[in-house]
Structures are given as C-alpha cells and as structure tokens.
Design a protein around this motif. Structure first.
Motif, short mmCIF file in Angstrom:
data_model
loop_
_atom_site.label_atom_id
_atom_site.label_comp_id
_atom_site.label_asym_id
_atom_site.label_seq_id
_atom_site.Cartn_x
_atom_site.Cartn_y
_atom_site.Cartn_z
N MET A 157 0.85 -1.19 0.00
CA MET A 157 0.00 0.00 0.00
C MET A 157 0.89 1.24 0.00
SD MET A 157 -3.28 0.91 0.16
CE MET A 157 -4.18 -0.41 0.97
N LYS A 158 0.56 2.21 -0.82
CA LYS A 158 1.38 3.42 -0.95
C LYS A 158 0.61 4.63 -0.41
CE LYS A 158 4.68 6.19 -2.18
NZ LYS A 158 4.95 6.66 -3.54
N TYR A 159 1.31 5.41 0.42
CA TYR A 159 0.73 6.62 1.00
C TYR A 159 1.64 7.81 0.74
CZ TYR A 159 -2.65 3.80 3.61
OH TYR A 159 -3.66 2.96 3.95
N ASP A 160 1.06 8.98 0.86
CA ASP A 160 1.89 10.19 0.87
C ASP A 160 2.57 10.34 2.23
OD1 ASP A 160 1.18 11.16 -1.75
OD2 ASP A 160 -0.78 11.70 -0.92
N VAL A 161 1.80 10.06 3.30
CA VAL A 161 2.30 10.25 4.67
C VAL A 161 1.83 9.09 5.55
CG1 VAL A 161 2.37 11.77 6.69
CG2 VAL A 161 2.10 12.75 4.40
N ILE A 162 2.77 8.55 6.33
CA ILE A 162 2.42 7.59 7.38
C ILE A 162 2.87 8.20 8.70
CG2 ILE A 162 2.86 5.31 8.37
CD1 ILE A 162 3.47 4.33 5.53
N VAL A 163 1.97 8.23 9.66
CA VAL A 163 2.28 8.76 10.99
C VAL A 163 2.27 7.61 11.98
CG1 VAL A 163 1.60 10.35 12.82
CG2 VAL A 163 1.23 10.98 10.41
N ILE A 164 3.38 7.43 12.68
CA ILE A 164 3.50 6.37 13.67
C ILE A 164 3.31 7.01 15.05
CG2 ILE A 164 4.95 4.52 14.59
CD1 ILE A 164 6.54 4.67 11.94
N GLY A 165 2.18 6.74 15.65
CA GLY A 165 1.84 7.33 16.94
C GLY A 165 0.62 8.22 16.84
N SER A 166 -0.33 8.05 17.77
CA SER A 166 -1.58 8.82 17.67
C SER A 166 -1.78 9.76 18.85
CB SER A 166 -2.77 7.87 17.56
OG SER A 166 -3.00 7.22 18.80
N GLY A 167 -0.68 10.17 19.47
CA GLY A 167 -0.76 11.19 20.51
C GLY A 167 -1.00 12.55 19.89
N MET A 168 -0.83 13.60 20.66
CA MET A 168 -1.20 14.93 20.20
C MET A 168 -0.36 15.39 19.00
SD MET A 168 -3.77 15.50 21.94
CE MET A 168 -4.09 17.13 21.30
N ALA A 169 0.92 15.04 18.98
CA ALA A 169 1.76 15.41 17.83
C ALA A 169 1.31 14.66 16.58
CB ALA A 169 3.23 15.14 18.12
N GLY A 170 1.19 13.33 16.70
CA GLY A 170 0.79 12.52 15.56
C GLY A 170 -0.59 12.85 15.05
N MET A 171 -1.51 13.09 15.98
CA MET A 171 -2.88 13.44 15.61
C MET A 171 -2.92 14.75 14.81
SD MET A 171 -6.09 14.02 18.23
CE MET A 171 -5.36 12.82 19.33
N THR A 172 -2.17 15.72 15.26
CA THR A 172 -2.11 17.01 14.57
C THR A 172 -1.60 16.84 13.15
OG1 THR A 172 -1.71 18.17 16.66
CG2 THR A 172 -1.08 19.32 14.64
N ILE A 173 -0.53 16.07 13.00
CA ILE A 173 0.11 15.89 11.69
C ILE A 173 -0.81 15.12 10.74
CG2 ILE A 173 2.06 14.82 10.49
CD1 ILE A 173 3.60 15.26 13.24
N ALA A 174 -1.35 13.99 11.22
CA ALA A 174 -2.19 13.15 10.36
C ALA A 174 -3.42 13.90 9.86
CB ALA A 174 -2.61 11.89 11.11
N ASN A 175 -4.10 14.59 10.77
CA ASN A 175 -5.32 15.29 10.37
C ASN A 175 -5.03 16.45 9.43
OD1 ASN A 175 -7.24 13.71 11.70
ND2 ASN A 175 -6.95 14.78 13.63
N LYS A 176 -3.97 17.19 9.70
CA LYS A 176 -3.66 18.34 8.83
C LYS A 176 -3.25 17.88 7.44
CE LYS A 176 -2.20 22.25 10.12
NZ LYS A 176 -1.43 23.44 10.56
N CYS A 177 -2.44 16.83 7.38
CA CYS A 177 -2.00 16.35 6.06
C CYS A 177 -3.18 15.79 5.26
CB CYS A 177 -0.93 15.27 6.23
SG CYS A 177 0.68 15.91 6.77
N ALA A 178 -4.05 15.03 5.93
CA ALA A 178 -5.20 14.45 5.22
C ALA A 178 -6.14 15.53 4.71
CB ALA A 178 -5.94 13.48 6.14
N LYS A 179 -6.35 16.56 5.51
CA LYS A 179 -7.26 17.63 5.12
C LYS A 179 -6.72 18.45 3.95
CE LYS A 179 -9.57 17.94 9.58
NZ LYS A 179 -9.73 18.68 10.85
N LYS A 180 -5.42 18.34 3.72
CA LYS A 180 -4.81 19.02 2.57
C LYS A 180 -4.76 18.11 1.34
CE LYS A 180 -3.88 23.19 3.99
NZ LYS A 180 -4.42 24.39 3.29
N GLY A 181 -5.38 16.95 1.44
CA GLY A 181 -5.48 16.08 0.28
C GLY A 181 -4.40 15.02 0.17
N LEU A 182 -3.51 14.93 1.15
CA LEU A 182 -2.47 13.91 1.11
C LEU A 182 -3.04 12.58 1.61
CD1 LEU A 182 0.60 15.89 2.53
CD2 LEU A 182 -0.01 15.48 0.15
#
Length: 446
Positions: free
Chosen positions: A1-26
């Motif tokens: 499976m190919k992604y633009d971004v993979i975030v390892i960890g769902s704490g506050m840092a990871g959550m911020t990164i994953a949601n922001k990247c996804a909302k920008k279309g990544l």
C-alpha cells in the motif's frame, strides 16, 4: 500500500500531523500499538489532573478546617477512578471519528521499518513519501535486581485500590505529583531520589519551598539515595537503597517506578531506515526532519529537538512538521516560551530561564524574588506556601518566571504571554488587573 504520509503514533503530535495532512489532500495513514489518543489523554496529563482535582478539594478543606469549614471529607478512590475511567474511555473512539472525518486510514499495531520509506504493521507493508515518528516516551527500565517489580505511572492510574504505603523511585514530575495525590488520599508515602533535589531542572529556590511543603505533608523524602534492589516479600516489597552514608531498607506495600521516561523507539528497526537517534530521540534538524533520512520527520517526545517534553510543545511541533510536509521545509518550531507546571499541592510552575541558566549565558540580569504567604491571595485560603522568582534582563524583558502557590499553573501563562509579547517589567506593573484575582499578583512579582 502506498501513502503520501504515514504517521507512527496517535498522541497529540501525531494526531495534529495526520489530520492536517489528510485535510490538505495527502493520502495519510496512522498507526498506534495502543488505543488512539496518546499518553497525555489516556495515561498522563488528563486522567492525572482529574484525580488531582479531588485532592485539591481535600487540601482546601483541610487548610480551612477550624476557620469556617468543619467535618471530615475523604477521597473515595473507587468512585474517583470510575469517574476518571468514564472520561478516558471515550477518548479513543472520539479520536477515530476525527481521523475518519479527515480521511485518514487507521491501523492498529506497532510499526517497524523495512527500508528508508517502508514500514511493516503486522501483515501490512506500507510505503510512503514521508514517514513521521511520533511515538512519545515510555518509562525507563530499572536496571537493578527486581527492576521489573515496580509498577509504572500507567499502572498507578489504573489502581483499583490504594495500599497503605507507597514508595516512589525518582524525584521528577510523576513521583512528586502522585505522591501529593496519594498523601491526600490518606496513604503513607515515601520518595527515594538519587539527586540532591527533586525536579532538578526547575528553579532551585522554588523547589526548596516544595520540598518543605512535601515534608510538612508527612511524605518521607530521601534525597541522594540510589535504589539498588527491589524484592518481593509475603507482605509487599523491600526496597534497598544506598548512599555515601550507608544503606537502608524500606518495607512498603507498593513500589512505583517514577525514575523518568525515554523515547519509545524500541523494535522500530531504525537502522534499516538509516535513521540516526540517541537517548533523547530521533536526531532532527531545525525542521524536525531526520538528519540522515530526509523522508522521515519526528515530533514530540520521540524527537531530539529543542522542545521540552510537554504536550503543548508536541502539538506545536506537530503543526511545524505538517507544514513542512505539505509546503516543503519552511517552518521551524518557536520555543520562545514553554510554560510547565508540576501539579503538586500547591502547584509549582515555570517558564523561561532559571537563574542558573541566566548566569551561564553571561547576560546582565536582575532577580526579584520572595515569599508571598502574607499576601491576600494566600491569606484568604490559609495557604502557607506561596513564593516567586522572576528574572529579567537589563532592559526589563522577562527571561524567566517561577512560582509555587495556588493556581500557579494559570499565573505562569501570563508570564509566558509577557515573554512572547516582549513586555517589560514596567509594562507588567502598569497593566490594570481584575481584583481580587491570582493574576493581579504578578504586577507585584516583577
């Protein structure tokens, strides 16, 4: 499976990164070996502060007993834990709904690197242009005989019953906060710390006030003692400690490992991905990008950055990493002010430089400090521990502020804003504050 971004960890840092990247279309994926939410929400700050909230009521009532308050109140630990658990248990589902709304693919499992741009999560092999390590930290492992016998902070927050006597190993945030909480619940508490002072990174003069308040509470505080072994007995545990003055043993019902935390990077096969790291975490540049693998970023407690290991700092670093992934490296975290608080009773709070750090910079500086136990805000609640120390440069800009006392965690935010806004001592004195309020005291502290 190919992604633009993979975030390892769902704490506050990871959550911020994953949601922001996804909302920008990544195309974004996140994984965690534990329930989604991270340490702060599930195993740290949030549940801890719920428990501390009950201890605050006990503390206030005890200090006012005989001067307007009568009768005895106590903590019902089982009811309090049930209330805490109800709050915490809702967090993972809420986090997952947020990911779902943002379009983030969710995985549940530990991630390990197969190459510089590929990770394995269980049976899934995922490839990405950018991979973020935001795994947080874990308790340090005690390298002593019986080092596996003590529980850690996560276990403490899940205790169904409190024993009669608890011994904490370490003198940092966790030991001091949990000790004050347990003592207010009527438990006998012992702290064993190898250093000369607990909370060694805080302003020493303010910590001294906390030490006095801790001992007055009846907590046994053994400083400059190394725990060398823990043994299980029929009735509990024996903790053996040594110092330059000899050896001692302590019989206790429960031992808590509060000796510190280290980045949680175990089993990630970082070498396979050419990711350099040290005991402080992934080695990163000013953009929080791995120094040796440009496909990888790190944020929060897993990164060897200039930030303190605090949730708000992890969130700030998360915003920076997301911006750098989306726009290219252009954003660096701003560590100008990083307020922190130790939720003992009373609270100790700090922002900026200690006097020792100011002296080491070679800057010209001035200090205003003192006790404020005779000020109105202490007198009205019969609080005997209230002190401050404020350090400013020759132009009057705040370099550091340190407070112990009621609502210190709120007051320190005002000093953080003063540092961020480059307010001078004169500016702070001339502000009109609401009165009576704790914030109105800061004009007298500078």
């Amino acid at each position: 499976m190919k992604y633009d971004v993979i975030v390892i960890g769902s704490g506050m840092a990871g959550m911020t990164i994953a949601n922001k990247c996804a909302k920008k279309g990544l195309r974004t994926a996140v994984t965690d070996s534990r329930p989604y939410g991270g340490t702060c929400a599930l195993r740290g700050c949030d549940p801890k502060k719920i428990l501390v909230g009950a201890a605050e009521i006990i503390d206030r009532a005890n200090k006012m007993k005989g001067i307007g308050i009568q009768g005895d109140i106590s903590i019902n630990w089982q009811d309090l834990m049930a209330y805490k658990n109800d709050f915490v248990s809702k967090m993972p589902k809420g986090v997952e709904k947020g990911y779902e709304k943002a379009g983030v693919d969710m995985y549940h499992g530990a991630a390990s690197f197969e190459s510089e741009d590929t990770v394995r999560i269980g049976d899934n092999l995922l490839e990405a242009d950018k991979i973020v390590i935001a795994t947080g930290a874990r308790p340090v492992i005690l390298d002593i005989p019986g080092g596996d016998l003590p529980i850690d902070s996560t276990d403490f927050l899940e205790l169904i019953h409190l024993p009669e006597h608890i011994t904490f190993i370490g003198g940092g945030y966790i030991a001091m906060e949990f000790a004050h909480l347990a003592a207010r619940a009527g438990i006998k508490v012992t702290i064993i710390h190898r250093g000369q002072m607990p909370l060694e990174n805080f302003e020493a003069d303010i910590v001294n006030h906390l030490v006095n308040a801790t001992e007055e509470l009846g907590i046994e505080l053994h400083l400059e003692w190394d725990v060398v072994a823990v043994e299980k007995t029929d009735n509990g545990f024996t903790v053996k400690a040594a110092s330059k003055n000899g050896e001692k043993t302590i019989q206790t019902d429960l031992v808590v490992n509060a000796a510190g935390r280290v980045p949680e990077l175990d089993g990630m096969n970082l070498e396979k991905a050419n990711i350099s790291y040290n005991r402080k975490g992934i080695q990163v540049n000013e953009y929080l990008q791995s120094k040796t693998n440009t496909s990888v970023y790190a944020a929060g407690d897993a990164a060897d950055s200039h930030g303190l290991n605090l949730t708000p700092v992890a969130v700030m670093e998360g915003h920076a990493v997301a911006a750098n992934i989306i726009q290219g490296n252009s954003k660096t975290p701003d560590y100008t002010e990083m307020p922190s608080a130790v939720f003992t009773l009373p609270t100790l709070a700090s922002v900026g430089m200690t006097e020792k750090q100011a002296k080491e910079t070679g800057l010209e500086y001035q200090v205003k400090d003192g006790t404020a136990s005779n000020w109105y805000n202490a007198k009205r609640i019969n609080e005997s521990t209230y002190a401050y120390k404020v350090i400013s440069d020759k132009e009057g800009h705040i370099l550091g502020a340190h407070i112990i006392g009621p609502h210190a965690e709120e007051m320190i935010n005002l000093f953080a804003m003063a540092i961020r806004g480059k307010l001078t001592v004169s500016d702070i004195r001339n502000i009109v504050y609401a009165y009576p309020s704790m914030g109105s005291d800061i004009g007298s502290m500078v």
